[in-house]
Scaffold this active site. Structure first.
Site, mmCIF file in Angstrom:
data_model
loop_
_atom_site.group_PDB
_atom_site.id
_atom_site.type_symbol
_atom_site.label_atom_id
_atom_site.label_comp_id
_atom_site.label_asym_id
_atom_site.label_seq_id
_atom_site.Cartn_x
_atom_site.Cartn_y
_atom_site.Cartn_z
ATOM 1 N N VAL A 61 0.866 -1.176 0.000
ATOM 2 C CA VAL A 61 0.000 0.000 0.000
ATOM 3 C C VAL A 61 0.900 1.222 0.000
ATOM 4 O O VAL A 61 1.738 1.390 0.887
ATOM 5 C CB VAL A 61 -0.947 0.030 1.223
ATOM 6 C CG1 VAL A 61 -1.746 1.330 1.250
ATOM 7 C CG2 VAL A 61 -1.894 -1.166 1.198
ATOM 8 N N ALA A 106 4.364 4.103 3.123
ATOM 9 C CA ALA A 106 3.947 2.868 2.443
ATOM 10 C C ALA A 106 4.143 1.703 3.411
ATOM 11 O O ALA A 106 4.785 1.857 4.460
ATOM 12 C CB ALA A 106 4.784 2.634 1.185
ATOM 13 N N LYS A 107 3.595 0.586 3.104
ATOM 14 C CA LYS A 107 3.866 -0.632 3.875
ATOM 15 C C LYS A 107 3.446 -1.809 3.010
ATOM 16 O O LYS A 107 2.523 -1.692 2.197
ATOM 17 C CB LYS A 107 3.048 -0.632 5.175
ATOM 18 C CG LYS A 107 3.620 -1.502 6.259
ATOM 19 C CD LYS A 107 4.739 -0.786 6.980
ATOM 20 C CE LYS A 107 5.215 -1.568 8.169
ATOM 21 N NZ LYS A 107 6.039 -0.730 9.050
ATOM 22 N N GLY A 108 4.094 -2.939 3.195
ATOM 23 C CA GLY A 108 3.715 -4.112 2.410
ATOM 24 C C GLY A 108 4.295 -5.365 2.998
ATOM 25 O O GLY A 108 4.859 -5.344 4.103
ATOM 26 N N ASP A 147 10.778 -5.032 8.522
ATOM 27 C CA ASP A 147 9.740 -4.926 9.557
ATOM 28 C C ASP A 147 9.636 -6.328 10.162
ATOM 29 O O ASP A 147 10.589 -7.116 10.082
ATOM 30 C CB ASP A 147 8.409 -4.443 8.950
ATOM 31 C CG ASP A 147 7.370 -4.077 10.024
ATOM 32 O OD1 ASP A 147 7.543 -3.047 10.700
ATOM 33 O OD2 ASP A 147 6.406 -4.835 10.205
#
Ligand code: NAD
Length: 416
Positions: A61, A106-108, A147
Site C-alpha cells: 500500500v 507505504a507498507k507491504g 519490519d
C-alpha cells in the site's frame, strides 16, 4: 466488540480524525490525508523445497508521497492482509512527517510464516515480490525496509533483484547489510530511538530511569535493542516476552545474557536459562512496572484489557499497539502514552541517513549516525511536548496534529 474484529485502518483514522478536528482542515483535505494513493495485491506462487506448489499473496500500500517517495517496511507474517497494510502505510506517512524526513508512507509484505520457509524459499519469494512491483519501486518512488519477519538479508535480496533490471541503486532499499551499503547503527536504530524517548518521557514525569522497572513485550529487532540500551542506562528490565511466552523477575533480568542468546541462537526467551519466573505472554502487560514498552504486534492494548495496565507510562515501540478506544481510556486514567509515530521513528530516521549515504556513496561514522538520530528525535519530541501543552491534548493527538498539518501543507503546495 473484540478488537480483532475492528479494522486496523479505522484505528489510525480515529487518530487522524481527532487531530484534524483541532486543525483548520477541509473535509476534502481530510479525505486526501486518509485515502491511499495506490494499493497493490498480487499472487506469489512458490515451488517449495519439498516439490509442492504453494500460493502466497504479496501486498504493497503506497499511502502518500506528497513529502517524498513512498517509504515503509516489508512484513512477512501469516495473518497480514490489505487492511493491515493500509493502516501501517498511513502510520508511516504520519511518522515521516512528524520527524521531518523527506519521505511519504507505504507498507507491504507477504502472508507467509517465514519460520517455516528455508532461506532459498524466502529468497525466491522476495525476489518475485520485487519483480511484481517492477518500476513502482525505486529510490525516487518507493523504498522498502525491514519490519516484522524480515531482516537485512531480505533487503540484500531486494537490492539484487532490483539491480538486475534497473542497474545498481543501493538507495532502493534501506536496512541493508553493511557490506552492501547499509548504515552503521541501522540495526539498533528503532530500539535506540525507543530508548531515547523512554529516557526523555521518564525525565519529564519525574521517573529516575536508573531506578525504573520496565516490561518489554516482543524481543525481536526492536525490543531486544531497546532492552539492551535501557539496561545500559541503569533501568531494570523486569519482564520480556516473545511469541512463545514471557519471563519475569522483579529484581531485574540478565538482559545481556538474553540479548546474546536471542542474537546468536534465536532461542525462545523462556529457554534462555534465566533466573526468572516463566509467565503467560499477555500477563506481562499487567505487571506492576513503571514503564511498559509494547514492541511486538498491533492492538495488544484494547478496550477490554486497558484497565488492567498498571504502568503509568507506555512507550509504543511497536506500530499501533493501542486501539483508539483504549487510547482514550488511558488518557482519562492519567496514563502517559508516547505514540508509535514518535517512539519507533528511530528506524526511519536512520533509514533516511542510509539513503543519504547511498546517494553520497560515502559511509559515515557510527557516532555521526547516533548524533543525527538523537538530534532529529529530540526536535520531534520538543515539537510534540510543546503542542501537547499549548493545545492541552495527549502526546498522540499532538503528534498527529503536527504530522497532518505538514502533509496537508505539502499536498496543497504541490497542487492537484
Ligand atoms: P521482529 O520480527 O524482529 O520481532 C517481533 C518480536 O515480537 C519477536 O520477538 C516475536 O516473537 C514477538 N511477538 C510476536 N507476536 C507476539 C505476541 N503476541 N506477544 C509477544 N511477543 C510477540 O519484528 P520487529 O522488527 O522487532 O518489529 C516489532 C514491532 O516494531 C512491529 O510492530 C513493527 O512494525 C515495529 N517497528 C519495527 C521497526 C524496525 O526497524 N524493525 C521500525 C518501526 C516499527
Amino acid at each position: 466488540m473484540h478488537p480483532e474484529r475492528h479494522s486496523l485502518a479505522r484505528e489510525v483514522q480515529a487518530f487522524v480524525e481527532r487531530a484534524a478536528d483541532l486543525l483548520d482542515i477541509s473535509d476534502q483535505m481530510r479525505d486526501l490525508l486518509r485515502s491511499p494513493y495506490r494499493e497493490l495485491q498480487f499472487e506469489l506462487p512458490l515451488r517449495g523445497n519439498n516439490g509442492h506448489l504453494r500460493e502466497f499473496r504479496g501486498f504493497r500500500v503506497q499511502h502518500n508521497q506528497s513529502r517524498g517517495p513512498f517509504k515503509g517496511g516489508l512484513r512477512y507474517h501469516r495473518d497480514v492482509n490489505l487492511d493491515h497494510f493500509r493502516a501501517l502505510a498511513e502510520t508511516m506517512t504520519m511518522k515521516c512527517a512528524l520527524v521531518d524526513v523527506p519521505f511519504g508512507g507505504a507498507k507491504g509484505g507477504i502472508n507467509c510464516d517465514p519460520s517455516t520457509l528455508a532461506a532459498n524459499e524466502r529468497e525466491v519469494l522476495t525476489k518475485r515480490f520485487v519483480e511484481r512491483m517492477g518500476p513502482l519501486l525505486g529510490p525516487g518512488r518507493d523504498i522498502p525496509a525491514p519490519d516484522m519477519g524480515t531482516s537485512s538479508q531480505e533487503m540484500a535480496w531486494i537490492l539484487d533483484a532490483y539491480t538486475e533490471d534497473y542497474g545498481y541503486q543501493p538507495a532502493v532499499v534501506t536496512g541493508k547489510p553493511l557490506q552492501l551499503g547499509g548504515s552503521p547503527g541501522r540495526a539498533s536504530a528503532t530500539g535506540r530511538g525507543a530508548m531515547l524517548l523512554t529516557a526523555w518521557v521518564a525525565e519529564e514525569h519525574g521517573i529516575d530511569l536508573s531506578q525504573a522497572s520496565i516490561a518489554i513485550q516482543g524481543f525481536g529487532k526492536v525490543g531486544r535493542h531497546a532492552a539492551r540500551l535501557l539496561a545500559e542506562r541503569g533501568a531494570s528490565i523486569v519482564a520480556v516476552s516473545d511469541s512463545s511466552g514471557a519471563v519475569y523477575n522483579p529484581a531485574g533480568l540478565d538482559v545481556k545474557k538474553l540479548f546474546e542468546a536471542k542474537e546468536n541462537n534465536r532461542t525462545r526467551v523462556a529457554d534462555c536459562g534465566l533466573d526468572a519466573e516463566i509467565i503467560d505472554g499477555e500477563e506481562l502487560l499487567y505487571r506492576d512496572v513503571d514503564i511498559l514498552i509494547p514492541a511486538a504486534i498491533e492492538r495488544v492494548i484494547h478496550g477490554d484489557n486497558c484497565r488492567r495496565i498498571r504502568a503509568k507510562v507506555i512507550v509504543e515501540a511497536a506500530n499501533l499497539p493501542t486501539t483508539s478506544d483504549a487510547d482514550l481510556a488511558l488518557e482519562k486514567a492519567g496514563t502517559t502514552v508516547v505514540p508509535d509515530i514518535l517512539a519507533n521513528a528511530g528506524g526511519v530516521v536512520v533509514s533516511y541517513l542510509e539513503y543519504v549515504q547511498n546517494h553520497q556513496r560515502y559511509r559515515w561514522e557510527e557516532s555521526r549516525i547516533h548524533d543525527e538520530l538523537e538530534r532529529k528525535l529530540a526536535a520531534a519530541w520538543q515539537d510534540v511536548r510543546g503542542r501537547a501543552t499549548s493545545d492541552d491534548v495527549s502526546y498522540r493527538t499532538a503528534a498527529y496534529e503536527i504530522a497532518c498539518q505538514r502533509v496537508a501543507e505539502a499536498i496543497e503546495l504541490r497542487g492537484f
